[in-house]
Design a protein around this motif. Sequence first.
Motif, PDB file in Angstrom:
ATOM      1  N   ALA A   1       0.998  -1.193  -0.005  1.00 10.98           N
ATOM      2  CA  ALA A   1       0.036  -0.125   0.017  1.00 10.98           C
ATOM      3  C   ALA A   1       0.765   1.282   0.032  1.00 10.98           C
ATOM      4  N   SER A   2       1.915   1.122   0.630  1.00 10.83           N
ATOM      5  CA  SER A   2       2.783   2.407   0.816  1.00 10.83           C
ATOM      6  C   SER A   2       3.672   2.478  -0.479  1.00 10.83           C
ATOM      7  N   GLY A   3       3.683   1.537  -1.507  1.00  6.73           N
ATOM      8  CA  GLY A   3       4.573   1.693  -2.557  1.00  6.73           C
ATOM      9  C   GLY A   3       6.044   1.279  -2.308  1.00  6.73           C
ATOM     10  N   ARG A   4       6.505   0.806  -1.057  1.00 12.23           N
ATOM     11  CA  ARG A   4       7.934   0.221  -0.807  1.00 12.23           C
ATOM     12  C   ARG A   4       7.966  -1.036  -1.521  1.00 12.23           C
ATOM     13  N   LEU A   5       6.978  -1.845  -1.572  1.00 12.23           N
ATOM     14  CA  LEU A   5       7.318  -2.803  -2.301  1.00 12.23           C
ATOM     15  C   LEU A   5       6.519  -2.559  -3.634  1.00 12.23           C
TER      16      LEU A   5
END
Length: 208
Positions: free
Chosen positions: A108-112
């Motif tokens: 959701a955070s875009g880190r993955l």
Amino acid sequence: MGLTADQLKTALDTLAAREPAFAAALARVGYPPERIRERGYATLLRTIIGQQVSVKAAASIWNKFEAVLGGDTLDPSTLLAKSDEELRSAGLSRQKVAYVRSLAEEVASGRLDFERLPVDDEEAIKALTGIKGIGRWSAEIYLLFAEGRTDIWPAGDLAVQIEIHRILGREGRPSERETRALAEDWRPHRGAVAVFAWHHYMAEMEVI
């Protein structure tokens, strides 16, 4: 997507041409079927849920889990909106609740970003194992079945260890280190060997 039937056949034929033990094993049990999964969040989520439980139990938990999420397993925000109690009602342990939340938060955070995993296999494994609840085996299984990376070698898998020695006509079960060393000569086709090892394992189980 995972390795196709044609990719598996080509790789295994290549190895069988130089390793009689593989040729004999192929003659006994034939070629393995495709084991293809969709790339992305839902597949890795399912991998976490299936850790350390039987295939039947994993399927049951997944069905309950889908019901809790209202059938929406593709959007991590749906999971994050649920309480721990709701997630545990699907049969997840407290530990697995923490794991699926960690994965959902990373996505959701875009880190993955599954579309931008490192091209190098070891770097991709490192990126995935940085997520709580994702060990090397889970990362390798994801990269093999969802991305079709041809040289992934899950040397820590019990069935792979057993079957590699059985296919090679050796006694006992090698350690993870020994299993990894045995496969060095099979690069860049180790992924196909792993799929074949599982296929061989199931074929042998049916004979017993």
